[in-house]
Scaffold this motif. Structure first.
Motif, PDB file in Angstrom:
ATOM      1  N   TYR A 220      36.799  11.667 -22.113  1.00 19.02           N
ATOM      2  CA  TYR A 220      35.539  10.950 -22.221  1.00 19.02           C
ATOM      3  C   TYR A 220      35.571   9.794 -21.221  1.00 19.02           C
ATOM      4  N   VAL A 221      34.597   9.776 -20.322  1.00 17.03           N
ATOM      5  CA  VAL A 221      34.550   8.767 -19.266  1.00 17.03           C
ATOM      6  C   VAL A 221      33.462   7.753 -19.604  1.00 17.03           C
ATOM      7  N   GLN A 222      33.841   6.499 -19.573  1.00 17.46           N
ATOM      8  CA  GLN A 222      32.911   5.419 -19.902  1.00 17.46           C
ATOM      9  C   GLN A 222      32.794   4.483 -18.695  1.00 17.46           C
ATOM     10  N   VAL A 223      31.564   4.318 -18.189  1.00 21.30           N
ATOM     11  CA  VAL A 223      31.305   3.417 -17.066  1.00 21.30           C
ATOM     12  C   VAL A 223      30.388   2.309 -17.566  1.00 21.30           C
ATOM     13  N   ILE A 224      30.831   1.064 -17.410  1.00 24.40           N
ATOM     14  CA  ILE A 224      30.079  -0.096 -17.903  1.00 24.40           C
ATOM     15  C   ILE A 224      29.737  -0.978 -16.710  1.00 24.40           C
ATOM     16  N   ASP A 225      28.426  -1.336 -16.578  1.00 25.62           N
ATOM     17  CA  ASP A 225      28.021  -2.144 -15.422  1.00 25.62           C
ATOM     18  C   ASP A 225      28.261  -3.617 -15.676  1.00 25.62           C
ATOM     19  N   SER A 226      27.834  -4.438 -14.738  1.00 26.72           N
ATOM     20  CA  SER A 226      28.099  -5.877 -14.801  1.00 26.72           C
ATOM     21  C   SER A 226      27.352  -6.577 -15.930  1.00 26.72           C
ATOM     22  N   LEU A 249      31.452  13.390 -20.285  1.00 32.46           N
ATOM     23  CA  LEU A 249      32.769  13.952 -20.581  1.00 32.46           C
ATOM     24  C   LEU A 249      33.079  15.029 -19.551  1.00 32.46           C
ATOM     25  N   THR A 250      34.372  15.240 -19.347  1.00 34.98           N
ATOM     26  CA  THR A 250      34.806  16.254 -18.397  1.00 34.98           C
ATOM     27  C   THR A 250      35.890  17.100 -19.043  1.00 34.98           C
ATOM     28  N   THR A 251      35.795  18.400 -18.858  1.00 35.44           N
ATOM     29  CA  THR A 251      36.766  19.331 -19.422  1.00 35.44           C
ATOM     30  C   THR A 251      37.558  19.970 -18.285  1.00 35.44           C
ATOM     31  N   VAL A 252      38.857  19.923 -18.414  1.00 37.47           N
ATOM     32  CA  VAL A 252      39.747  20.377 -17.350  1.00 37.47           C
ATOM     33  C   VAL A 252      40.617  21.512 -17.871  1.00 37.47           C
ATOM     34  N   GLN A 253      40.768  22.554 -17.063  1.00 33.03           N
ATOM     35  CA  GLN A 253      41.702  23.629 -17.390  1.00 33.03           C
ATOM     36  C   GLN A 253      43.096  23.193 -16.941  1.00 33.03           C
ATOM     37  N   TYR A 254      43.948  22.871 -17.915  1.00 28.50           N
ATOM     38  CA  TYR A 254      45.266  22.326 -17.587  1.00 28.50           C
ATOM     39  C   TYR A 254      46.328  23.392 -17.823  1.00 28.50           C
TER      40      TYR A 254
END
Length: 294
Positions: A220-226, A249-254
């Motif tokens: 889960y990727v969270q980007v918060i601005d200023s 969110l990003t799903t990766v084949q590991y």
């Protein structure tokens, strides 16, 4: 004749006086002996009381020493120690009475017999434990020799041990974020200007881990601005008692190899200032970074 009677009477009187004196001396002698004997008896009784207390103190100390070794017989040792302490208190309170002290001496003898039996049992247990320890040490030596032999034959144990030590948890490394201006041709030009940016590119690396479970891994990727706004999808989800609002969110084949992940977050009217980027594995923060747009 009268003189003879007078002499006889005088002799008789002297004899009576002598006998009375001898009787008095004998009585004083006997009385003195009895007094000395009584004093000796009192002293002996007092000494016996001190000796019993001293012997009981030694018994108590032996139990204290045994208990300090954390033996498996602790409950029984504590019970016997308590008997010793109770008898010590009784002896201290008793008067210097021969019969009482004789009884206490017998009670001490019984406690001492029990103490010797327990101490012998402890020594047996110590010997058994020592034998077990020796056997375990011998087993360890054999196992170590076997391990070394296997290392020579297989040549892989060292690497395998290192891999196990790394653990199965995946490491997220090299988290980077940059802003881009996307041309109509599709070409992306990196920029530090907020007014020009229409795309944020987030990239990170999942490190190789040979013992981790392979398959799909979701982050889960969270980007918060200023201004403390979460950009992107702004979806809120929960993990137990924790909640998380994420940008995407990003799903990766590991498959246990190093994987580089790159995702784009499109937008417009980006604010100037410092942005914060956080990567979560479910509810756990595994990586974070920041960047600035002018």
């Amino acid at each position: 004749m009268e003189n003879q009677k007078s002499n006889n009477g005088l002799k008789a009187a002297i004899l009576v006086l002598i006998l009375a004196l001898l009787g008095s001396l004998y009585y004083n002698f006997k009385l003195s002996n009895e007094t000395n004997k009584l004093e000796a008896d009192v002293k002996n009784v007092s000494t016996e009381k001190e000796n019993i207390l001293k012997d009981l103190e030694e018994l108590k100390n032996s139990y204290d020493t045994a208990l300090a070794e954390n033996t498996t017989m602790s409950d029984e040792l504590i019970a016997e120690r308590e008997k010793v302490v109770q008898l010590m208190e009784e002896v201290k309170r008793t008067k210097n009475d021969v019969n009482s002290l004789s009884k206490y001496r017998q009670m001490y003898n019984n406690l001492e017999t029990k103490n010797k039996a327990l101490m012998q049992e402890i020594e047996v247990l110590k010997a058994q434990n020592q034998e077990l320890t020796t056997n375990l040490d011998s087993t360890k030596v054999v196992l170590e020799e076997s391990k070394n032999y296997n290392q020579v034959l297989v040549g892989q144990n060292e690497e395998l041990t290192k891999t196990v030590e790394k653990g199965s948890k995946l490491s997220v490394l090299n988290l980077q974020t940059a802003a881009y201006k996307q041309k109509s041709s599709g070409k992306e030009i990196e920029t530090e200007k907020a007014r020009r940016a229409d795309l944020l590119k987030v990239s990170f690396t999942i490190a190789e881990n040979n013992i981790a479970k392979s398959g799909d891994k979701t982050y889960y990727v969270q980007v918060i601005d200023s201004k403390n706004n979460v950009l992107g999808d702004k979806v809120t989800t929960s993990f137990g008692d924790k909640s998380l609002t994420y940008s995407f969110l990003t799903t990766v084949q590991y498959e246990n190899k190093t994987v580089k992940v790159t995702e784009n977050l499109k937008g417009s009217n980006f604010e100037k200032g410092t942005y914060f980027v956080n990567i979560f594995d479910k509810g756990e923060l595994v990586s974070k970074s920041s960047f600035t747009l002018k």
